[in-house]
Write a protein that holds these residues in place. Structure first.
Motif, mmCIF file in Angstrom:
data_model
loop_
_atom_site.group_PDB
_atom_site.id
_atom_site.type_symbol
_atom_site.label_atom_id
_atom_site.label_comp_id
_atom_site.label_asym_id
_atom_site.label_seq_id
_atom_site.Cartn_x
_atom_site.Cartn_y
_atom_site.Cartn_z
ATOM 1 N N THR A 1 -37.544 4.511 38.989
ATOM 2 C CA THR A 1 -37.328 4.554 37.540
ATOM 3 C C THR A 1 -38.612 4.943 36.827
ATOM 4 O O THR A 1 -38.602 5.772 35.901
ATOM 5 N N SER A 2 -39.722 4.353 37.242
ATOM 6 C CA SER A 2 -41.012 4.692 36.613
ATOM 7 C C SER A 2 -41.372 6.151 36.854
ATOM 8 O O SER A 2 -42.006 6.788 36.003
ATOM 9 N N ILE A 3 -40.964 6.694 37.985
ATOM 10 C CA ILE A 3 -41.209 8.110 38.281
ATOM 11 C C ILE A 3 -40.396 8.986 37.326
ATOM 12 O O ILE A 3 -40.888 10.011 36.834
ATOM 13 N N ILE A 4 -39.159 8.572 37.052
ATOM 14 C CA ILE A 4 -38.313 9.319 36.102
ATOM 15 C C ILE A 4 -38.955 9.293 34.713
ATOM 16 O O ILE A 4 -39.036 10.333 34.028
ATOM 17 N N VAL A 5 -39.395 8.117 34.268
ATOM 18 C CA VAL A 5 -40.035 7.996 32.957
ATOM 19 C C VAL A 5 -41.277 8.884 32.883
ATOM 20 O O VAL A 5 -41.484 9.614 31.905
ATOM 21 N N GLU A 6 -42.075 8.850 33.936
ATOM 22 C CA GLU A 6 -43.297 9.663 33.976
ATOM 23 C C GLU A 6 -42.966 11.157 33.939
ATOM 24 O O GLU A 6 -43.613 11.931 33.228
ATOM 25 N N GLU A 7 -41.951 11.560 34.686
ATOM 26 C CA GLU A 7 -41.590 12.980 34.735
ATOM 27 C C GLU A 7 -41.106 13.471 33.375
ATOM 28 O O GLU A 7 -41.497 14.549 32.919
ATOM 29 N N LEU A 8 -40.286 12.671 32.718
ATOM 30 C CA LEU A 8 -39.754 13.077 31.415
ATOM 31 C C LEU A 8 -40.845 13.110 30.350
ATOM 32 O O LEU A 8 -40.927 14.062 29.559
ATOM 33 N N THR A 9 -41.686 12.076 30.294
ATOM 34 C CA THR A 9 -42.742 12.033 29.272
ATOM 35 C C THR A 9 -43.759 13.141 29.480
ATOM 36 O O THR A 9 -44.292 13.689 28.508
ATOM 37 N N THR A 10 -44.016 13.504 30.738
ATOM 38 C CA THR A 10 -44.946 14.596 31.012
ATOM 39 C C THR A 10 -44.321 15.945 30.657
ATOM 40 O O THR A 10 -44.941 16.794 30.012
ATOM 41 N N ARG A 11 -43.092 16.132 31.068
ATOM 42 C CA ARG A 11 -42.400 17.404 30.827
ATOM 43 C C ARG A 11 -42.253 17.681 29.323
ATOM 44 O O ARG A 11 -42.425 18.808 28.866
ATOM 45 N N PHE A 12 -41.947 16.657 28.543
ATOM 46 C CA PHE A 12 -41.677 16.853 27.119
ATOM 47 C C PHE A 12 -42.805 16.342 26.228
ATOM 48 O O PHE A 12 -42.579 16.051 25.048
ATOM 49 N N SER A 13 -44.009 16.235 26.782
ATOM 50 C CA SER A 13 -45.134 15.678 26.026
ATOM 51 C C SER A 13 -45.481 16.505 24.792
ATOM 52 O O SER A 13 -45.977 15.967 23.792
ATOM 53 N N ASP A 14 -45.214 17.812 24.844
ATOM 54 C CA ASP A 14 -45.546 18.692 23.718
ATOM 55 C C ASP A 14 -44.345 18.994 22.834
ATOM 56 O O ASP A 14 -44.417 19.857 21.954
ATOM 57 N N ASP A 15 -43.257 18.292 23.055
ATOM 58 C CA ASP A 15 -42.050 18.538 22.277
ATOM 59 C C ASP A 15 -41.685 17.283 21.484
ATOM 60 O O ASP A 15 -41.059 16.350 22.023
ATOM 61 N N PRO A 16 -42.059 17.208 20.205
ATOM 62 C CA PRO A 16 -41.793 16.001 19.412
ATOM 63 C C PRO A 16 -40.317 15.804 19.095
ATOM 64 O O PRO A 16 -39.939 14.769 18.542
ATOM 65 N N THR A 17 -39.471 16.786 19.437
ATOM 66 C CA THR A 17 -38.049 16.646 19.147
ATOM 67 C C THR A 17 -37.306 15.908 20.257
ATOM 68 O O THR A 17 -36.107 15.664 20.136
ATOM 69 N N ILE A 18 -38.012 15.566 21.330
ATOM 70 C CA ILE A 18 -37.402 14.849 22.453
ATOM 71 C C ILE A 18 -37.810 13.385 22.380
ATOM 72 O O ILE A 18 -38.998 13.057 22.374
ATOM 73 N N GLY A 19 -36.817 12.497 22.317
ATOM 74 C CA GLY A 19 -37.094 11.058 22.281
ATOM 75 C C GLY A 19 -36.848 10.421 23.642
ATOM 76 O O GLY A 19 -35.851 10.724 24.304
ATOM 77 N N ILE A 20 -37.774 9.542 24.055
ATOM 78 C CA ILE A 20 -37.664 8.859 25.351
ATOM 79 C C ILE A 20 -37.949 7.375 25.149
ATOM 80 O O ILE A 20 -38.965 7.009 24.549
ATOM 81 N N ALA A 21 -37.053 6.522 25.618
ATOM 82 C CA ALA A 21 -37.255 5.071 25.531
ATOM 83 C C ALA A 21 -36.722 4.442 26.820
ATOM 84 O O ALA A 21 -35.803 4.982 27.451
ATOM 85 N N TYR A 22 -37.287 3.309 27.197
ATOM 86 C CA TYR A 22 -36.902 2.715 28.483
ATOM 87 C C TYR A 22 -36.983 1.188 28.430
ATOM 88 O O TYR A 22 -37.700 0.600 27.602
ATOM 89 N N ILE A 23 -36.218 0.562 29.320
ATOM 90 C CA ILE A 23 -36.190 -0.897 29.441
ATOM 91 C C ILE A 23 -36.220 -1.256 30.920
ATOM 92 O O ILE A 23 -35.483 -0.669 31.724
ATOM 93 N N TYR A 24 -37.074 -2.223 31.271
ATOM 94 C CA TYR A 24 -37.093 -2.776 32.624
ATOM 95 C C TYR A 24 -36.521 -4.193 32.552
ATOM 96 O O TYR A 24 -37.186 -5.117 32.080
#
Length: 520
Positions: A215-238
């Protein structure tokens, strides 16, 4: 000075301007205008010398100030060379300094256009310095206002909820072995989910399969991939069963709202209105209010990814899990949100995701092999093991654990006191006989046996290490939430009666792992 050239360079311009001012003191009236310009430049340079060292300048500002300084010194050097040239024409026996200066000015002949050109250059530099200082003052005001706004924004977000999953995310991803989980990122299921709106990727798995790290790998991949795109929202819960007191339905939705709000360039109005409505009355927003605000925040993004780990550990009481899933599915249906969810194989959970993309989490042999290879070297007898034996350990443990990452960690740690190849191979043979079956009950039985072995080895240690192990297990078991490695180190260092933490009492991470039987 804080900019990119030396203090001496800047002071040199001040000293040169001051020297030329003195030489212009008795200048004929036709040179008064340029004398006044030099005087003004000298004053501005001195003001700059006082003001600029106390400012924090970025690289562009440093470069700009360096250019202005160089331009000032160029025109002053040129002016000084003219004065020096005319001074050198004087007779060595020219008498007093006063007479010498008069003769200098008597012999100095400038065309009006030359004087005007020098005056213009000096005036331009005065303008540059003045404008630079004004711009800095304005920038500082803007920064101060921005700082105040940031403080206010943070106060509102922290009022929503103090729960922060970022430390857990950072701790989990730090444990990742390079390359681990790549099979999931490369899978058709994951890539289809990531690239298509309104999709759910449900990833069930047996206990110890490594669902949280993935799960942390998924969060890392998404936040890295869309780091320059402010129109993409990412939130997570453990989810964690130990944190049920702070993972009620209101807390969960407030956390998602906070994460999506803090990634906006300014505090969203819906959050500010929620805060203004309740703060002065010292009341808390209702579930409906939080839900409406979460929906409003979602519309500010072109796409939103919600990542949920260990849904099976979400409390069932007060219909928390049921209401949480209802909110998630509602966001997906109405706003196209993408959901990623992990869980154990719980029938009442898996049925909720029927018809969605499903991909079982089971640690690959390659991932387990990477972990074993990276951590084997930390075991005490490692230097005595041949390459052949190391390869045997990787193959045998990878086969024996049947996709249970946690069990691979336990088995590897159990080899720490196996001092000869024969004893190691005997342990590997034992692992094979304990090979977990396909049912969750069988997997749990194998884990129980492995944990019993850990406890036996702990109590066979010297008294000091045994007490350390007991303290570690007590903190881990009784903590209201999972502790990071650093938090555990500091907790162990606390001594009752001490007024402050003694850093000399901090245990090394390696000792905690090796002597307590923990695994990173």
């Amino acid at each position: 000075m804080s900019f990119g050239f030396s203090v001496g360079d800047f002071l040199a311009a001040i000293q040169l301007a001051s020297k030329i001012r003195k030489e212009f003191a008795d200048a004929p009236s036709q040179f008064k205008a340029i004398s006044d310009e030099v005087r003004s430049l000298s004053i501005v340079l001195q003001d700059a010398d006082i003001a600029f060292p106390n400012r924090e300048l970025n690289n562009d500002e440093k470069k700009g100030l360096e250019d202005i300084d160089q331009s000032c010194r160029n025109v002053l050097d040129e002016l000084q060379q003219i004065l020096n040239k005319n001074s050198e024409l004087s007779s060595p026996e020219s008498g007093s300094v006063g007479k010498r200066i008069k003769r200098v000015w008597k012999r100095l002949k400038w065309k009006p256009e030359d004087i005007d050109e020098l005056r213009s250059r000096i005036s331009t530099n005065i303008g540059f310095l003045t404008a630079f200082n004004g711009r800095l003052t304005q920038d500082n005001v803007v920064r101060l206002v921005q700082h105040q706004e940031d403080l206010g924004r943070r106060a509102v977000l922290d009022w929503l909820t103090s729960i922060d999953y970022a430390p857990q995310q950072n701790d989990f991803i730090a444990r990742r072995q390079e390359g681990t989980g790549q099979w999931l990122l490369d899978s058709t299921e994951y890539q289809s989910w990531r690239e298509t709106n309104k999709q759910t990727l449900f990833c069930p798995g047996i206990p110890g399969a490594g669902k949280t790290i993935l799960t942390s790998i998924i969060v890392e991949e998404l936040t890295t991939r869309f780091s320059d795109d402010p129109t993409i929202g990412i939130a997570y819960i453990y989810f964690n069963f130990r944190r049920q007191d702070e993972q009620k339905i209101n807390d969960l939705l407030a956390s998602l709202l906070k994460q999506l709000a803090e990634n906006q360039p300014s505090l969203p109005s819906t959050v500010k209105e929620l805060y203004d409505r309740h703060k002065t009355k010292r009341t808390r927003p209702s579930l409906e209010e939080i839900s409406r605000s979460l929906q409003a925040i979602t519309t500010l993004y072109s796409r939103v990814f919600l990542i949920v780990d260990a849904l099976d550990e979400c409390q069932v009481s007060n219909s928390c899990r049921k209401r949480f899933l209802s909110e998630m599915f509602s966001l997906q249906a109405n706003y196209g949100v993408n959901l990623f969810v992990t869980s154990r194989f719980i029938p009442e959970i898996t049925t909720k995701f029927q018809g969605n993309i499903s991909f079982e989490i089971r640690a690959s042999k390659e991932d387990i092999g990477r972990y074993l290879e990276a951590h084997m070297k930390h075991l005490t007898p490692f230097d005595d093991w041949s390459q052949q034996l190391q390869d045997e350990i990787k193959v045998e443990i990878s086969d024996a654990v049947d996709g249970m990452f946690l069990l691979a960690q336990i088995y590897l740690r159990s080899l720490d006191d196996k001092t000869t190849p024969r004893v190691v191979r005997s342990a590997l043979s034992h692992f094979r006989r304990q090979n977990p079956g396909s049912s969750e009950d069988q997997n749990r039985e194998v884990l129980d046996e492995a944990y019993k072995d850990i406890m036996e080895r702990i109590y066979m240690q010297q008294p000091g290490f045994r007490r350390l192990a007991e303290k570690v297990l007590s903190w881990i078991t009784c903590a209201r939430r999972p502790l990071t490695t650093s938090e555990l180190q500091h907790a162990l260092a606390v001594v009752v009666g001490d007024s402050k933490l003694d850093e000399d009492n901090l245990e090394r991470t390696e000792r905690i792992i090796s002597k307590v039987g923990l695994f990173d």
